[in-house]
Enzyme design. Structure first.
Site, PDB file in Angstrom:
ATOM      1  N   LYS B  40      19.871   0.816   4.249  1.00 23.97           N
ATOM      2  CA  LYS B  40      20.706   1.860   3.637  1.00 23.97           C
ATOM      3  C   LYS B  40      20.003   3.221   3.655  1.00 23.97           C
ATOM      4  O   LYS B  40      20.630   4.255   3.549  1.00 23.97           O
ATOM      5  CB  LYS B  40      21.091   1.474   2.211  1.00 23.97           C
ATOM      6  CG  LYS B  40      19.951   1.427   1.225  1.00 23.97           C
ATOM      7  CD  LYS B  40      20.470   1.239  -0.189  1.00 23.97           C
ATOM      8  CE  LYS B  40      19.312   1.086  -1.150  1.00 23.97           C
ATOM      9  NZ  LYS B  40      19.723   0.854  -2.520  1.00 23.97           N
ATOM     10  N   VAL B  46       9.871   1.450   2.069  1.00 22.91           N
ATOM     11  CA  VAL B  46       8.997   2.193   1.156  1.00 22.91           C
ATOM     12  C   VAL B  46       7.623   2.413   1.793  1.00 22.91           C
ATOM     13  O   VAL B  46       7.090   3.518   1.799  1.00 22.91           O
ATOM     14  CB  VAL B  46       8.852   1.448  -0.188  1.00 22.91           C
ATOM     15  CG1 VAL B  46       7.742   2.063  -1.036  1.00 22.91           C
ATOM     16  CG2 VAL B  46      10.174   1.478  -0.946  1.00 22.91           C
ATOM     17  N   ALA B 120      24.470  -2.922   1.824  1.00 22.11           N
ATOM     18  CA  ALA B 120      25.073  -4.253   1.900  1.00 22.11           C
ATOM     19  C   ALA B 120      25.408  -4.794   0.514  1.00 22.11           C
ATOM     20  O   ALA B 120      24.670  -4.566  -0.445  1.00 22.11           O
ATOM     21  CB  ALA B 120      24.120  -5.204   2.615  1.00 22.11           C
ATOM     22  N   GLU B 192      -4.926   6.278  -6.939  1.00 22.46           N
ATOM     23  CA  GLU B 192      -5.040   6.754  -5.549  1.00 22.46           C
ATOM     24  C   GLU B 192      -4.525   8.187  -5.437  1.00 22.46           C
ATOM     25  O   GLU B 192      -5.200   9.064  -4.898  1.00 22.46           O
ATOM     26  CB  GLU B 192      -4.210   5.862  -4.604  1.00 22.46           C
ATOM     27  CG  GLU B 192      -4.859   4.538  -4.246  1.00 22.46           C
ATOM     28  CD  GLU B 192      -4.052   3.741  -3.213  1.00 22.46           C
ATOM     29  OE1 GLU B 192      -2.962   4.217  -2.791  1.00 22.46           O
ATOM     30  OE2 GLU B 192      -4.502   2.653  -2.835  1.00 22.46           O
ATOM     31  N   HIS B 449     -25.453  -3.940  14.654  1.00 20.80           N
ATOM     32  CA  HIS B 449     -26.326  -3.062  13.877  1.00 20.80           C
ATOM     33  C   HIS B 449     -26.392  -1.688  14.519  1.00 20.80           C
ATOM     34  O   HIS B 449     -26.518  -1.599  15.735  1.00 20.80           O
ATOM     35  CB  HIS B 449     -27.733  -3.664  13.802  1.00 20.80           C
ATOM     36  CG  HIS B 449     -28.705  -2.759  13.122  1.00 20.80           C
ATOM     37  ND1 HIS B 449     -28.718  -2.597  11.744  1.00 20.80           N
ATOM     38  CD2 HIS B 449     -29.674  -1.932  13.614  1.00 20.80           C
ATOM     39  CE1 HIS B 449     -29.664  -1.728  11.421  1.00 20.80           C
ATOM     40  NE2 HIS B 449     -30.256  -1.304  12.543  1.00 20.80           N
TER      41      HIS B 449
END
Lengths: 50, 470
Positions: B40, B46, B120, B192, B449
């Site tokens: 939609k 997201v 829907a 965050e 390393h």
């Protein structure tokens, strides 16, 4: 025990596909892990499982 | 609702094109199903549009900018750095988000998944009606359906979302960097973005209701993050309950209760990030024959099948952590189950969790405390980044890696990391845990390393009582 601690993801998938309960299988792999071969061995030893 | 006369017949219909839905649709198509996906809003959901990806882009810009503002020990003087925030936002929107969402659309097309734009609603357990933005829409009669409806931010009654009160999406899309930013909610999403804007120059205040921020992570893990927050001049107020706000000429007056007293702060913007709720309320679910649990989630079995055997549900609308990688995994399980794969199951041992704070925090599996609560005897080893050559050469020495193993079997059962690239390092331990490996398996694996990943080998050596570098 939790079947997720008995075998790696690929073997868990294989066992489900074959309808095998991992609790009944003896693991011969590293650290006692159940291998694909162990599942096959279990099936050939007890064909009624399928 | 106007119901169109035309009914389409489809094999598999996926509702929602987020990380769960689009992955489910592609895998289903790969397995030979004829797939229709309904979205939609925007393809990518997201995560790609207003979540994981754009937040990581802003966090990166914040980090790069903060580096120019902080002193460094290696003699690089940058001087007056200037950030064109409009350009940063345009980069995030066009070069990052749009590129990825366009990529997802073309992957869907490449796999012959038909994309339908619209909302829907169930008409019956076997039929949905899809209403586009303009027009009447059509009915889709399906053999199987995968619900990947996702979730949305929780709104606080006293703080209705709008121009002044932002949800995470609003906060990501600001046109200007606010001088004073107040954030309600000190979970990982709140922290965050709080750190991103603090790095960009905002004075950020975080109000957290519990006694500490990043409550899902253990206190030692959060310590280096709190130290960084302090150096970014952030204000963190814990046990604070935001109660209301008033708008006046000098800004938004935010009132909160602290120790039974009402306190007040003034901010240019207030962002509310206190959690998310499942989108199971907008699809006429009652007509599907499904029942929701008390949290609005849909109960599923280990193949993501609901009580109606042809209806599958994945992602944020089923139980478990609301994480993109969980949703995608479940999407693949559902798609394979529909194709008749008897072996597929939602049976992961662990899911890694990451907070893209600075430094990054990443965990997987059990902490020692969680293991003890389950009666598991453990061994624990910690290795500090300060003893790692690569971390020293990057001037990023704060933090540590901690490994937890089961004493009897030596199997790795958990890891907690805080420090540089923790979000990348956690993958190796996730693989080890899921594949039942022991510390010895890690030590016998040659790690390149110098690298940050060597810390995992070092910590494993300590677990075995043979630590070399610490």
């Amino acid at each position: 025990s939790d079947i997720r601690t008995l075998a790696v993801p690929r073997v868990r998938h294989y066992a489900r596909e074959k309808g095998v309960d991992l609790h009944l299988v003896t693991g011969t792999g590293n650290h006692g892990k159940i291998t694909i071969e162990d599942v096959d061995q279990f099936l050939s030893a007890d064909p009624t499982t399928q | 609702m106007v119901v169109g006369g035309f009914t389409n017949e489809v094999d598999t219909i996926v509702i929602g094109a987020g990380p769960g839905g689009y992955v489910a649709a592609i895998r289903a198509a790969q397995l030979g199903q004829k797939v229709v996906i309904v979205e939609k809003d925007q393809v990518g959901g997201v995560c790609l549009n207003v979540g994981c990806i754009p937040s990581k882009a802003l966090i990166h810009v914040g980090r790069e900018y903060a580096k120019t503002q902080a002193e460094n020990p290696f003699g690089l003087k940058i001087g007056q750095a200037e950030l064109d925030f409009a350009k940063a936002q345009a980069w995030k929107d066009n070069n990052v988000v749009k590129k990825l969402t366009t990529g997802v659309s073309s992957l869907l097309k490449k796999n012959k998944v038909q994309i339908i734009s619209g909302e829907a609603h169930f008409v019956s357990p076997n039929k949905v009606h899809v209403t586009p933005k303009d027009g009447l829409g059509e009915d889709y009669h399906f053999k199987n359906i995968i619900l990947a409806l996702g979730s949305r931010p929780i709104e606080l009654k006293a703080f209705p979302f709008g121009e002044d009160i932002l949800d995470s999406t609003g906060l990501l899309n600001l046109k200007e960097i606010p001088k004073e930013l107040a954030i309600i909610g000190g979970g990982y999403v709140g922290m965050e973005l709080a750190m991103a804007y603090a790095s960009l120059g905002s004075h950020v205040t975080v109000l957290e209701g519990l006694d500490r921020v990043l409550n899902n992570f253990d206190a030692n893990l959060v310590k280096p993050v709190l130290a960084e927050a302090e150096s970014l001049n952030m204000t963190i107020i814990t046990k604070a309950m935001a109660s209301r706000y008033e708008k006046s000429d000098d800004g938004l007056h935010l009132f909160y209760k602290l120790n039974d007293k009402e306190e007040e702060l003034v901010a240019d913007k207030i962002a509310v990030m206190v959690g998310r709720k499942p989108n199971t309320d907008g699809i006429s679910i009652e007509l599907s024959g499904l029942d929701l649990d008390e949290r609005g989630l849909i109960p599923v079995d280990e193949q993501m099948r609901t009580s109606q055997s042809h209806i599958y549900a994945i992602g944020d609308i089923v139980k478990g952590p609301a994480l993109a990688h969980k949703a995608s995994y479940e999407g693949k399980v559902a798609a394979a189950a529909i194709s008749g794969d008897k072996g597929v199951a939602n049976d992961y041992l662990v899911i890694p969790t990451v907070a893209f704070t600075h430094p990054e925090v990443a965990t997987v599996g059990m902490t020692q405390k969680e293991a003890q609560e389950q009666g598991i005897e453990t061994k624990v080893a910690t290795f500090r980044f300060a003893s790692n050559g690569r971390a020293l050469s990057m001037d990023e020495t704060d933090g540590f890696v901690r490994l937890v193993s089961e004493k009897s079997s030596s199997r790795l059962i958990g890891a907690q990391l805080v420090g540089p690239e923790a979000s990348e390092l956690i993958g190796e331990i996730t693989l080890a845990i899921e594949n039942l490996m022991t510390a010895e398996d890690i030590t016998l694996t040659i790690h390149n390393h110098p690298s940050l990943a060597e810390t995992l080998m070092d910590a494993s050596e300590i677990l075995l009582g043979q630590g070399i570098h610490q």
